[in-house]
Enzyme design. Structure first.
Site, PDB file in Angstrom:
ATOM      1  N   SER A 113      79.480  48.426  -6.100  1.00  0.00           N
ATOM      2  CA  SER A 113      78.428  47.570  -5.814  1.00  0.00           C
ATOM      3  C   SER A 113      77.000  47.950  -6.561  1.00  0.00           C
ATOM      4  O   SER A 113      76.139  47.035  -6.895  1.00  0.00           O
ATOM      5  CB  SER A 113      78.403  47.325  -4.544  1.00  0.00           C
ATOM      6  OG  SER A 113      77.874  48.133  -3.739  1.00  0.00           O
ATOM      7  N   GLY A 153      74.390  51.414  -8.237  1.00  0.00           N
ATOM      8  CA  GLY A 153      74.304  52.537  -8.993  1.00  0.00           C
ATOM      9  C   GLY A 153      75.584  52.908 -10.101  1.00  0.00           C
ATOM     10  O   GLY A 153      75.756  52.185 -10.771  1.00  0.00           O
ATOM     11  N   ARG A 186      81.333  48.557   1.104  1.00  0.00           N
ATOM     12  CA  ARG A 186      81.137  47.922   2.537  1.00  0.00           C
ATOM     13  C   ARG A 186      80.641  46.667   2.522  1.00  0.00           C
ATOM     14  O   ARG A 186      81.012  45.924   3.194  1.00  0.00           O
ATOM     15  CB  ARG A 186      80.531  49.062   3.362  1.00  0.00           C
ATOM     16  CG  ARG A 186      81.235  50.451   3.789  1.00  0.00           C
ATOM     17  CD  ARG A 186      80.428  51.402   4.286  1.00  0.00           C
ATOM     18  NE  ARG A 186      79.004  51.576   3.288  1.00  0.00           N
ATOM     19  CZ  ARG A 186      78.182  52.659   3.599  1.00  0.00           C
ATOM     20  NH1 ARG A 186      78.311  53.159   4.808  1.00  0.00           N
ATOM     21  NH2 ARG A 186      77.293  52.663   2.670  1.00  0.00           N
ATOM     22  N   ALA A 193      82.388  55.845  -4.344  1.00  0.00           N
ATOM     23  CA  ALA A 193      81.534  55.408  -3.188  1.00  0.00           C
ATOM     24  C   ALA A 193      81.153  56.877  -2.612  1.00  0.00           C
ATOM     25  O   ALA A 193      81.872  57.793  -2.616  1.00  0.00           O
ATOM     26  CB  ALA A 193      82.626  54.962  -2.232  1.00  0.00           C
ATOM     27  N   TYR A 249      76.690  68.126   1.855  1.00  0.00           N
ATOM     28  CA  TYR A 249      76.816  67.287   0.463  1.00  0.00           C
ATOM     29  C   TYR A 249      77.628  68.086  -0.520  1.00  0.00           C
ATOM     30  O   TYR A 249      78.681  67.670  -1.009  1.00  0.00           O
ATOM     31  CB  TYR A 249      75.776  66.775   0.060  1.00  0.00           C
ATOM     32  CG  TYR A 249      75.683  65.929  -1.149  1.00  0.00           C
ATOM     33  CD1 TYR A 249      76.076  64.563  -1.143  1.00  0.00           C
ATOM     34  CD2 TYR A 249      75.279  66.300  -2.470  1.00  0.00           C
ATOM     35  CE1 TYR A 249      76.233  63.674  -2.100  1.00  0.00           C
ATOM     36  CE2 TYR A 249      75.447  65.522  -3.695  1.00  0.00           C
ATOM     37  CZ  TYR A 249      75.887  63.986  -3.537  1.00  0.00           C
ATOM     38  OH  TYR A 249      76.006  63.661  -4.579  1.00  0.00           O
ATOM     39  N   LYS A 273      81.653  67.553  -2.239  1.00  0.00           N
ATOM     40  CA  LYS A 273      81.554  67.682  -3.707  1.00  0.00           C
ATOM     41  C   LYS A 273      82.422  68.821  -4.179  1.00  0.00           C
ATOM     42  O   LYS A 273      83.072  68.772  -5.038  1.00  0.00           O
ATOM     43  CB  LYS A 273      80.280  67.610  -4.211  1.00  0.00           C
ATOM     44  CG  LYS A 273      79.446  66.246  -3.921  1.00  0.00           C
ATOM     45  CD  LYS A 273      80.311  64.974  -4.347  1.00  0.00           C
ATOM     46  CE  LYS A 273      79.477  63.884  -4.276  1.00  0.00           C
ATOM     47  NZ  LYS A 273      80.089  62.729  -4.577  1.00  0.00           N
TER      48      LYS A 273
END
Ligand code: NAP
Length: 216
Positions: A11, A13, A34, A85, A149, A153
């Protein structure tokens, strides 16, 4: 017939830019996020027809299962899956709340595992299927203020390498992209000096998610 590409996080970026590119290359898109209205807005901006928007939280197993069953039923077998996402909750570890740790791992790592698992059965029926997971350069190099984060990753890297070995014999490619800084909603709050110190040239070369290079 067009190949079906599912883009999770399509949706906004990076996922939106990838959706646009895949549509331009002739794919039919299932855009997942979402916020269904935002996914619909992406769909209506794409070239070509028959693209579909789905609302799904990738961190929730039952939602993922149901969404992918619906995608397969209504759109057919999946050729490509892009896992874009993701969320960030940048903070030093001592200031990171446990609920933020859970949200980061559930969205960035578990979410990708769940969507790959849900898509694979369908991908076995298509020739030359491929999965692209979006990691990050900080998963490889680490960064102060992004320990959880980065862990999510780095986990994606091991997951992607292992899954690639599991499904190569079925002619399904699984790869990880580890981008540096890209100007999107996720990085809107970042100051240039936060990231520039690790770059030998001492400056960013901005590649916006819309695909145009904004050198500074
Ligand atoms: P963004 O602009 O914030 O977009 C994130 C996308 O993920 C949105 O479509 C969002 O839609 C969706 N999303 C978030 N949580 C979700 C969930 N639980 N279930 C389903 N969809 C969800 O971020 P971005 O910069 O494009 O980042 C995309 C990916 O690239 C992320 O994995 C990020 O970690 C990675 N990355 C970004 C950069 C960068 O510099 N921007 C660098 C390296 C890696 P909803 O909010 O509607 O769900």
């Amino acid at each position: 017939m067009s190949r079906l590409a599912v883009v999770c996080g399509g949706s906004r970026g990076i996922g939106k830019a990838v959706s646009r590119l895949l549509a331009e290359r002739g794919c039919r898109l299932a855009v997942v996020s979402r916020n269904e209205d935002a996914a619909r807005a992406t769909v209506s901006s794409l070239s070509g027809a028959d693209h579909v928007a789905f609302s799904c939280d990738v961190s929730k197993e039952q939602e993922v299962q149901k969404t992918f069953e619906t995608i397969q039923k209504t759109c057919g077998n999946i050729s490509y899956l892009v896992n874009a996402a993701g969320i960030n909750r940048d903070a030093l570890l001592l200031r990171t709340k446990p609920e933020d740790m859970v949200a980061l791992l559930h969205t960035n790592l578990l979410g990708t595992m769940l969507t790959c698992r849900a898509a694979l059965r369908s991908m076995l029926h298509t020739q030359g299927a491929a999965i692209v997971n979006i990691g990050s350069v900080v998963g490889l190099k680490g960064n102060a203020g992004q320990s959880v984060y980065s862990a999510s990753k780095a986990g994606l890297e091991g997951f992607t390498r292992s899954l690639a070995k599991e499904v190569a014999s079925r002619n399904i490619k699984v790869n990880l992209l580890a981008p540096g800084f890209i100007r999107t909603d996720m990085t809107a709050g970042l100051k240039e000096e936060d990231g520039v110190r690790s770059i030998p040239m001492g400056r960013f070369e901005f590649l916006s998610a819309e695909g145009c290079k904004e050198a500074r």
